[in-house]
Design an enzyme around this catalytic site. Structure first.
Site, PDB file in Angstrom:
ATOM      1  N   GLU A  34      62.287  81.050  21.459  1.00  0.00           N
ATOM      2  CA  GLU A  34      61.905  82.446  21.247  1.00  0.00           C
ATOM      3  C   GLU A  34      60.532  82.535  20.597  1.00  0.00           C
ATOM      4  OE1 GLU A  34      65.765  85.110  20.390  1.00  0.00           O
ATOM      5  OE2 GLU A  34      65.672  83.306  19.131  1.00  0.00           O
ATOM      6  N   ASP A  36      58.116  80.304  20.798  1.00  0.00           N
ATOM      7  CA  ASP A  36      57.122  79.912  21.802  1.00  0.00           C
ATOM      8  C   ASP A  36      56.833  81.052  22.766  1.00  0.00           C
ATOM      9  OD1 ASP A  36      56.990  77.428  20.683  1.00  0.00           O
ATOM     10  OD2 ASP A  36      58.191  76.422  22.203  1.00  0.00           O
ATOM     11  N   SER A  80      41.422  49.691  30.505  1.00  0.00           N
ATOM     12  CA  SER A  80      40.038  50.094  30.740  1.00  0.00           C
ATOM     13  C   SER A  80      39.808  50.337  32.227  1.00  0.00           C
ATOM     14  CB  SER A  80      39.111  48.990  30.226  1.00  0.00           C
ATOM     15  OG  SER A  80      37.761  49.404  30.283  1.00  0.00           O
ATOM     16  N   LEU A  81      38.540  50.423  32.642  1.00  0.00           N
ATOM     17  CA  LEU A  81      38.180  50.631  34.035  1.00  0.00           C
ATOM     18  C   LEU A  81      37.309  49.483  34.533  1.00  0.00           C
ATOM     19  CD1 LEU A  81      37.122  54.397  33.972  1.00  0.00           C
ATOM     20  CD2 LEU A  81      39.085  53.488  35.201  1.00  0.00           C
ATOM     21  N   LYS A 104      32.416  60.682  33.820  1.00  0.00           N
ATOM     22  CA  LYS A 104      32.894  59.660  32.883  1.00  0.00           C
ATOM     23  C   LYS A 104      32.393  60.029  31.492  1.00  0.00           C
ATOM     24  CE  LYS A 104      33.179  54.707  32.016  1.00  0.00           C
ATOM     25  NZ  LYS A 104      32.785  54.815  30.597  1.00  0.00           N
ATOM     26  N   ARG A 125      42.798  54.792  21.678  1.00  0.00           N
ATOM     27  CA  ARG A 125      43.199  53.776  22.658  1.00  0.00           C
ATOM     28  C   ARG A 125      43.418  52.419  22.001  1.00  0.00           C
ATOM     29  NH1 ARG A 125      41.173  50.055  26.596  1.00  0.00           N
ATOM     30  NH2 ARG A 125      39.056  50.180  25.797  1.00  0.00           N
ATOM     31  N   GLU A 159      39.481  62.285  26.408  1.00  0.00           N
ATOM     32  CA  GLU A 159      38.363  61.757  25.625  1.00  0.00           C
ATOM     33  C   GLU A 159      37.975  62.740  24.527  1.00  0.00           C
ATOM     34  OE1 GLU A 159      35.513  58.316  26.278  1.00  0.00           O
ATOM     35  OE2 GLU A 159      37.386  58.929  27.211  1.00  0.00           O
ATOM     36  N   LYS A 285      28.641  53.344  36.766  1.00  0.00           N
ATOM     37  CA  LYS A 285      27.857  53.526  35.542  1.00  0.00           C
ATOM     38  C   LYS A 285      26.406  53.846  35.870  1.00  0.00           C
ATOM     39  CE  LYS A 285      28.884  52.070  31.761  1.00  0.00           C
ATOM     40  NZ  LYS A 285      29.280  52.716  30.483  1.00  0.00           N
TER      41      LYS A 285
END
Length: 287
Positions: A34, A36, A80-81, A104, A125, A159, A285
């Site tokens: 209620e 919320d 990671s990437l 990114k 992370r 991020e 990148k």
């Protein structure tokens, strides 16, 4: 100013603040559901009218000071990437499959957990398995929703960044916006953190939600839930680079490249992972 709307907002704030006081004192008179429901009605009224009062529960903040950042184990791997500076490698990686390109963000990766629609955990992370508990600071970042209209458990990765315009006042103390964001989110005093104007940019929902099969559906749902979503687009590599760098400049976001990710969630998961990165995405990148 619409007097009728103002009255509605004032009444809603008065009701919610009174119920919150009852809850804090240990004798709630309405259920969480209620509360919320009334809260989201207020959010809608504020958005439609542009009227946001200082005592609104959508604006109230409780500052905390912690003695040290506790270690916290993630409920999912935060890998990671794989990275490249060669757009040709991206083309080989994507082959002919449908992909999504995202800016990114150059900040500090973190994860938010929600239970019954409420923010219950926030963590850096770290090493990908264990991070640092930054919940006290997450609660004072305006772009992190404290309540969302989703009652099941939900984990959102994203991020923490500092917009370039907000970094100007701190450029003499910190080398770059990334270091500034990283140091600020780790402050032990949340009141000090609140002065740093940090922004959370969401870029993934970890859970399988709403039967979605496409990654873009998750990104759009993040927006529906009230998050600031990473700029994303589709199209040719040239279009993606031009559009996303332009959006980053427009919003003042610090970025250091683009992320290309397969849009088909099931296919992306089928590629698996290494000990370092998931195989469903690659970062291009700029430097």
């Amino acid at each position: 100013m619409d007097d009728k709307l103002l009255t509605q907002i004032q009444d809603s704030i008065k009701f919610l603040n009174a119920r919150t006081k009852e809850y804090d004192e240990g004798h709630p008179t309405i259920s969480d559901q209620e509360w919320d429901s009334k809260y989201f009605e207020l959010v809608k009224l504020e958005k439609e009218s542009g009227i946001v009062l200082d005592n609104s529960p959508t604006q109230s903040v409780v500052f905390e000071i912690v003695n040290a950042l506790k270690k916290i184990e993630h409920n999912h791997k935060m890998l990671s990437l794989e990275k490249t500076k060669d757009i040709g490698e991206i083309a080989t990686f994507i082959d002919s499959r449908e992909y999504v390109a995202m800016a990114k963000m150059d900040g500090l990766t973190c994860s938010l957990r929600y239970s019954n629609g409420r923010l219950v955990a926030a963590e850096t992370r770290g090493n990908g398995v264990v991070g640092e508990d930054i919940l006290h600071n997450a609660r004072v970042i305006p772009s992190i929703p404290k309540v969302i209209p989703y009652i099941q458990d939900l984990t959102v990765d994203g991020e923490i960044v500092c917009k370039l315009s907000d970094f100007i006042n701190f450029s003499n103390e910190y080398k770059n916006p990334r270091n500034f964001a990283s140091g600020s989110i780790r402050l032990l005093d949340s009141k000090e953190c609140s002065k740093r104007n940090l922004t959370f940019i969401g870029w993934d929902i970890i859970n399988d939600v709403n039967g979605y099969s496409l990654f873009t559906e998750k990104l759009n749902y993040l927006d529906e839930l009230g998050f600031t979503v990473v700029p994303f687009t589709t199209g040719s590599f040239k279009k993606c680079i031009e559009e996303l760098t332009g959006l980053a400049k427009l919003y003042g976001y610090p970025i250091d490249g683009l992320v290309f990710k397969f849009n088909d969630i099931k296919y992306g998961k089928s590629l698996g992972e290494t000990s370092h990165h998931f195989k469903n995405a690659m970062a291009y990148k700029f430097y």
